[in-house]
Design an enzyme around this catalytic site. Structure first.
Site, short mmCIF file in Angstrom:
data_model
loop_
_atom_site.label_atom_id
_atom_site.label_comp_id
_atom_site.label_asym_id
_atom_site.label_seq_id
_atom_site.Cartn_x
_atom_site.Cartn_y
_atom_site.Cartn_z
NE ARG B 119 14.90 -5.59 -2.24
CZ ARG B 119 15.92 -5.51 -3.09
NH1 ARG B 119 17.10 -5.10 -2.67
NH2 ARG B 119 15.74 -5.87 -4.35
CE LYS B 141 -1.42 -2.76 13.66
NZ LYS B 141 -2.88 -2.60 13.77
CD GLU B 183 -6.40 5.82 20.75
OE1 GLU B 183 -6.47 4.67 21.25
OE2 GLU B 183 -6.93 6.11 19.65
CE LYS B 225 0.28 0.24 19.59
NZ LYS B 225 -0.06 1.26 18.59
CD GLU B 235 -2.34 -6.38 13.72
OE1 GLU B 235 -2.03 -6.33 12.55
OE2 GLU B 235 -3.08 -5.55 14.27
NE ARG B 239 -0.52 -4.86 17.23
CZ ARG B 239 0.67 -4.70 16.67
NH1 ARG B 239 1.48 -5.74 16.54
NH2 ARG B 239 1.06 -3.55 16.21
CG ASN B 243 -8.87 -2.81 17.49
OD1 ASN B 243 -8.31 -1.79 17.11
ND2 ASN B 243 -8.61 -4.00 16.98
CG HIS B 246 -10.47 1.85 18.28
ND1 HIS B 246 -10.23 2.05 19.61
CD2 HIS B 246 -9.53 2.59 17.62
CE1 HIS B 246 -9.19 2.87 19.76
NE2 HIS B 246 -8.75 3.21 18.56
CG HIS B 250 -13.16 2.55 13.40
ND1 HIS B 250 -12.57 1.31 13.49
CD2 HIS B 250 -12.18 3.44 13.66
CE1 HIS B 250 -11.30 1.45 13.81
NE2 HIS B 250 -11.03 2.74 13.91
CG HIS B 263 -9.00 7.85 16.04
ND1 HIS B 263 -9.71 6.80 15.52
CD2 HIS B 263 -8.14 7.30 16.94
CE1 HIS B 263 -9.30 5.66 16.07
NE2 HIS B 263 -8.35 5.94 16.93
N1 LIG Z 1 14.68 -10.53 -5.74
C1 LIG Z 1 15.90 -10.94 -6.02
O1 LIG Z 1 16.63 -11.40 -5.14
C2 LIG Z 1 16.38 -10.90 -7.44
C3 LIG Z 1 17.55 -11.56 -7.82
C4 LIG Z 1 17.90 -11.54 -9.15
C5 LIG Z 1 17.12 -10.86 -10.09
N2 LIG Z 1 15.99 -10.21 -9.67
C6 LIG Z 1 15.13 -9.51 -10.61
O2 LIG Z 1 14.58 -10.46 -11.49
C7 LIG Z 1 14.28 -9.83 -12.73
C8 LIG Z 1 14.78 -10.69 -13.85
O3 LIG Z 1 14.11 -11.94 -13.78
P1 LIG Z 1 13.98 -12.86 -15.08
O4 LIG Z 1 15.30 -13.04 -15.64
O5 LIG Z 1 13.19 -14.04 -14.67
O6 LIG Z 1 13.19 -11.90 -16.08
P2 LIG Z 1 11.65 -11.80 -16.52
O7 LIG Z 1 10.77 -11.98 -15.35
O8 LIG Z 1 11.53 -10.53 -17.26
O9 LIG Z 1 11.50 -13.04 -17.50
C9 LIG Z 1 12.19 -13.05 -18.71
C10 LIG Z 1 11.22 -13.23 -19.90
O10 LIG Z 1 10.76 -14.56 -19.91
C11 LIG Z 1 9.33 -14.59 -19.94
N3 LIG Z 1 8.94 -15.82 -19.29
C12 LIG Z 1 8.89 -16.06 -17.98
N4 LIG Z 1 8.61 -17.34 -17.75
C13 LIG Z 1 8.46 -17.93 -18.96
C14 LIG Z 1 8.19 -19.24 -19.39
N5 LIG Z 1 8.05 -20.24 -18.51
N6 LIG Z 1 8.08 -19.47 -20.71
C15 LIG Z 1 8.27 -18.47 -21.60
N7 LIG Z 1 8.56 -17.22 -21.26
C16 LIG Z 1 8.66 -16.96 -19.95
C17 LIG Z 1 8.94 -13.33 -19.27
O11 LIG Z 1 7.61 -12.95 -19.60
C18 LIG Z 1 9.99 -12.35 -19.80
O12 LIG Z 1 9.61 -11.92 -21.06
C19 LIG Z 1 14.93 -8.46 -12.67
O13 LIG Z 1 13.93 -7.48 -12.46
C20 LIG Z 1 15.85 -8.53 -11.46
O14 LIG Z 1 16.00 -7.29 -10.81
C21 LIG Z 1 15.61 -10.23 -8.37
N1 LIG Z 2 0.69 3.30 13.43
C1 LIG Z 2 -0.17 3.12 14.42
O1 LIG Z 2 -0.09 2.16 15.19
C2 LIG Z 2 -1.27 4.13 14.61
C3 LIG Z 2 -2.05 4.11 15.80
C4 LIG Z 2 -3.01 5.10 15.95
C5 LIG Z 2 -3.20 6.06 14.97
N2 LIG Z 2 -2.43 6.04 13.86
C6 LIG Z 2 -2.58 7.05 12.82
O2 LIG Z 2 -2.21 8.31 13.37
C7 LIG Z 2 -2.89 9.33 12.67
C8 LIG Z 2 -3.46 10.30 13.67
O3 LIG Z 2 -2.38 10.85 14.40
P1 LIG Z 2 -2.53 12.26 15.13
O4 LIG Z 2 -3.75 12.21 15.97
O5 LIG Z 2 -1.22 12.55 15.74
O6 LIG Z 2 -2.91 13.23 13.92
P2 LIG Z 2 -2.01 14.24 13.05
O7 LIG Z 2 -0.69 13.70 12.75
O8 LIG Z 2 -2.85 14.64 11.90
O9 LIG Z 2 -1.85 15.50 14.04
C9 LIG Z 2 -2.98 16.25 14.40
C10 LIG Z 2 -2.79 17.74 14.08
O10 LIG Z 2 -1.85 18.29 15.00
C11 LIG Z 2 -0.82 18.96 14.30
N3 LIG Z 2 0.37 18.87 15.15
C12 LIG Z 2 1.18 17.83 15.32
N4 LIG Z 2 2.06 18.09 16.29
C13 LIG Z 2 1.81 19.33 16.73
C14 LIG Z 2 2.39 20.15 17.71
N5 LIG Z 2 3.37 19.71 18.50
N6 LIG Z 2 1.90 21.40 17.87
C15 LIG Z 2 0.86 21.83 17.10
N7 LIG Z 2 0.26 21.09 16.17
C16 LIG Z 2 0.74 19.85 16.00
C17 LIG Z 2 -0.74 18.24 13.01
O11 LIG Z 2 -0.08 19.00 12.02
C18 LIG Z 2 -2.20 18.00 12.71
O12 LIG Z 2 -2.77 19.15 12.16
C19 LIG Z 2 -3.94 8.64 11.80
O13 LIG Z 2 -3.53 8.66 10.46
C20 LIG Z 2 -3.97 7.22 12.34
O14 LIG Z 2 -4.30 6.27 11.33
C21 LIG Z 2 -1.49 5.08 13.66
ZN LIG Z 3 -7.25 4.68 18.22
#
Ligand SMILES: NC(=O)c1ccc[n+]([C@@H]2O[C@H](COP(=O)([O-])OP(=O)(O)OC[C@H]3O[C@@H](n4cnc5c(N)ncnc54)[C@H](O)[C@@H]3O)[C@@H](O)[C@H]2O)c1
Ligand SMILES: NC(=O)c1ccc[n+]([C@@H]2O[C@H](COP(=O)([O-])OP(=O)(O)OC[C@H]3O[C@@H](n4cnc5c(N)ncnc54)[C@H](O)[C@@H]3O)[C@@H](O)[C@H]2O)c1
Ligand SMILES: [Zn+2]
Ligand SMILES: [Zn+2]
Lengths: 359, 359
Positions: B119, B141, B183, B225, B235, B239, B243, B246, B250, B263
């Site tokens: 997480r 992103k 860019e 940016k 967005e 923001r 684009n 773009h 694209h 790109h």
């Molecule tokens: N995200 C969190 O903060 C958090 C906290 C505690 C537990 N969990 C997770 O929750 C899961 C356990 O949840 P759970 O105890 O609800 O188990 P579950 O989702 O497996 O439900 C228990 C069983 O009851 C069935 N079922 C569900 N609703 C029903 C209904 N209304 N009538 C008849 N059957 C029904 C389900 O199909 C399942 O067979 C675990 O994966 C655990 O890791 C997450």
């Molecule tokens: N997250 C975002 O906001 C955002 C914004 C724009 C683009 N992108 C993403 O970024 C990607 C494109 O990034 P990019 O243009 O950096 O491409 P890339 O990461 O593929 O790099 C281009 C090439 O350069 C090589 N390379 C990297 N650093 C090098 C260095 N110092 N010397 C020699 N070679 C090097 C890489 O191995 C690759 O072959 C796309 O997947 C696109 O979707 C994301």
């Molecule tokens: Zn771009």
């Protein structure tokens, strides 16, 4: 109908708890897009899927459903990909609402899909187990399991709305209902002795699923969890109290083989052990221990763990995340309704407790 | 050395731009945990991986590396799983820092892994292409591709630190450097005519990789940016100006087959088309068009797209995300340095522009 408002970092949202709320489109209306994907499992689908699809379609929503297999073993990457593929096949975009209809497994998996599909789409949680209504649908944790560990891949992601319909509990197996009650009792023990007294007074009617009491109880638990989470987003402090009984509980689940003891059952016995540890440390007495055991038994939960060897107990607890760098940390009870994080002075205190539960 | 401070919703962090900063452990120290995974690709690893591993290890960090294959086609689920598996095999926990060492592909993939492993774990971005230094490492992103679409699975996730070392640009192929310049020019055209004048004045030295000018230029782009993103987290508004060029770009990338035009090359030609559209709408004149073409040519970028049929152009643009519910939305230039979102009154305005670039 009860409403709990949750203040998340990104936005605030409502948890609505009551009867027949899944028939009320007005609750959905402010939070749902033109297109919605209802994700559920084969078990829950039997009763609750078609009515929901119809409700949404009758109100002009382009609703489609995605049905996963049932079970914790499907809270994985394959189910996630199944969701992604269906979303893409149905041309879901950034405004498409994902609806998680099911227990915690569905809630965690669908929540994670919503967090990551196109960097996040709107999410509505419809928890249908007691555990998911009082625990997993609050706090924004989403995750799937990895072959090497539970909840290893995940995200923090908040829903737009949580709808806990008491009607869904009618079909829930009794054992699952009791497992949810373990987390309810946990809230009382960790932070609210008045709530413990209220539970003691009403436990018989609650086990009969009295709707008025259930709504109050669930709302109270959601409020407590929301407050704790809000105080401690980073999980360094008070949020750890939510792990009361869980270090022992996880050992029980693991040693028994996952699924043989339900999580809530293991937590119930784990809370008794945490209470015994608190007694060892001089915080509470045998009267308090009895009160803990009584409420657990009244919820049809085990008040004692299976007997393992000391080695078995310790092996599992060393792997627990809360055993931080060699120091064993536990959640103990300074008093009923007053949990704290405690680093054990030495392992003998723990061994004394384990000796009572050793084969 | 230049520093840009970015105010993200969750925390603020620094982008540090300069020479030899990858040798300076003091920059890492406040942001790195005891354990760190450096994720890079086979190309970048040749020059920059071992020195970094050594720097960290010499300073007591338990550093290990994960090397992915190079290329946009590996910005996928397999690379992601490879990262997860290596993290688990190396007992990475919630405090383990992920370091993305590479261009935008590495940055996006590793950023997404950091967002979702347990997480969320701490992330340091070390962008090594000009494009990633001025664009993809700012804004939070992260994403991987899905067989059905680019960047389909992702999350918003902010790093703890971004280190843009100018030395890494020495090994970058000229074509990739120019692609990054597209860019840079985009920022000038969409929001800062003074910056456009500065670029015009210094473009020759910039293309020679003058370090002082590069540092100023990259810092300015990151600041622009960051400001735009801060004003518009959801967005919906400004923001979208990012684009500029773009929608046309694209279409060029898709029609030419992904990877044949970089790109940035497609965006460069796309910005000329956006400028022509702005002229059609009466905003700018032929002098401005020439200025746009001149700076693009000076950066060794194409100032004209390949010739496609009108049908081909329109087919791609209809699929573009910005073509919202039948209404064609474009980013146009009210003036040089002043972009705006525009819904075209009718498709003929567009067809007039396309006719200049039609086979
Ligand atoms: N995200 C969190 O903060 C958090 C906290 C505690 C537990 N969990 C997770 O929750 C899961 C356990 O949840 P759970 O105890 O609800 O188990 P579950 O989702 O497996 O439900 C228990 C069983 O009851 C069935 N079922 C569900 N609703 C029903 C209904 N209304 N009538 C008849 N059957 C029904 C389900 O199909 C399942 O067979 C675990 O994966 C655990 O890791 C997450
Ligand atoms: N997250 C975002 O906001 C955002 C914004 C724009 C683009 N992108 C993403 O970024 C990607 C494109 O990034 P990019 O243009 O950096 O491409 P890339 O990461 O593929 O790099 C281009 C090439 O350069 C090589 N390379 C990297 N650093 C090098 C260095 N110092 N010397 C020699 N070679 C090097 C890489 O191995 C690759 O072959 C796309 O997947 C696109 O979707 C994301
Ligand atoms: Zn771009
Ligand atoms: Zn629990």
């Amino acid at each position: 109908m009860q409403t709990v408002q949750v203040q998340a970092p990104s936005h605030s949202y409502d948890i609505v708890i009551g009867k027949n709320i899944l028939n009320d489109f007005n609750l959905f209306a402010p939070h749902i897009g033109k297109k919605a994907a209802i994700v559920t499992n084969t078990t829950v689908a039997q009763w609750y899927l078609q009515p929901l699809v119809k409700l949404l379609q009758n109100n002009g929503i382009d609703a489609f459903s995605i049905i996963l297999p049932d079970g914790e073993q499907h809270k994985n990457h394959e189910s996630l990909n199944h969701i992604y593929d269906s979303l893409l096949a149905n041309h879901a975009d950034r405004k498409t609402t994902l609806i998680a209809l099911g227990g915690g497994v569905i809630g965690d998996t669908v929540g994670y899909a919503a967090a990551t599909y196109q960097r996040g789409v709107p999410l509505i949680q419809i928890p249908t187990t007691l555990l998911s209504q009082v625990d997993s649908s609050v706090g924004g944790k989403t995750a799937i399991n990895h072959p090497r560990g539970k909840n290893m891949i995940g995200a923090f992601y908040q829903p737009k709305l949580v709808l806990a319909d008491l009607n869904t509990l009618a079909t829930l197996p009794e054992r699952e209902f009791s497992a949810g009650m373990a987390e309810v009792i946990k809230y009382a023990l960790l932070g609210d002795v008045a709530f413990l007294a209220w539970l003691e007074q009403h436990i018989a009617a609650i086990m009969q699923k009295d709707h008025t009491l259930l709504a109050q109880m669930i709302a109270h638990c959601c409020q407590m969890k929301a407050d704790i989470v809000a105080q401690d987003e980073t999980e360094q402090g008070i949020r750890a109290h939510l792990n009361l009984g869980h270090t022992f509980g996880h050992a029980i689940e693991a040693q028994m083989g996952y699924g043989n003891w339900l999580h809530g059952e293991a937590v119930a016995a784990g809370m008794v052990m945490a209470a015994e540890l608190s007694q060892q440390l001089g915080y509470i007495g045998s009267d308090e221990i009895e009160r803990v055991k009584n409420i657990i038994r009244a919820a049809h939960l085990p008040d004692t763990p299976p007997k393992f060897s000391e080695e078995e107990w310790l092996a599992h607890m060393r792997h627990d995340k809360k055993v931080d760098e060699g120091k064993m940390r536990f959640i103990t009870l300074k008093n009923l309704g007053a949990a704290q994080i405690e680093t054990l002075p030495d392992v003998n205190v723990l061994k004394n407790v384990l000796s009572k539960f050793t084969a």
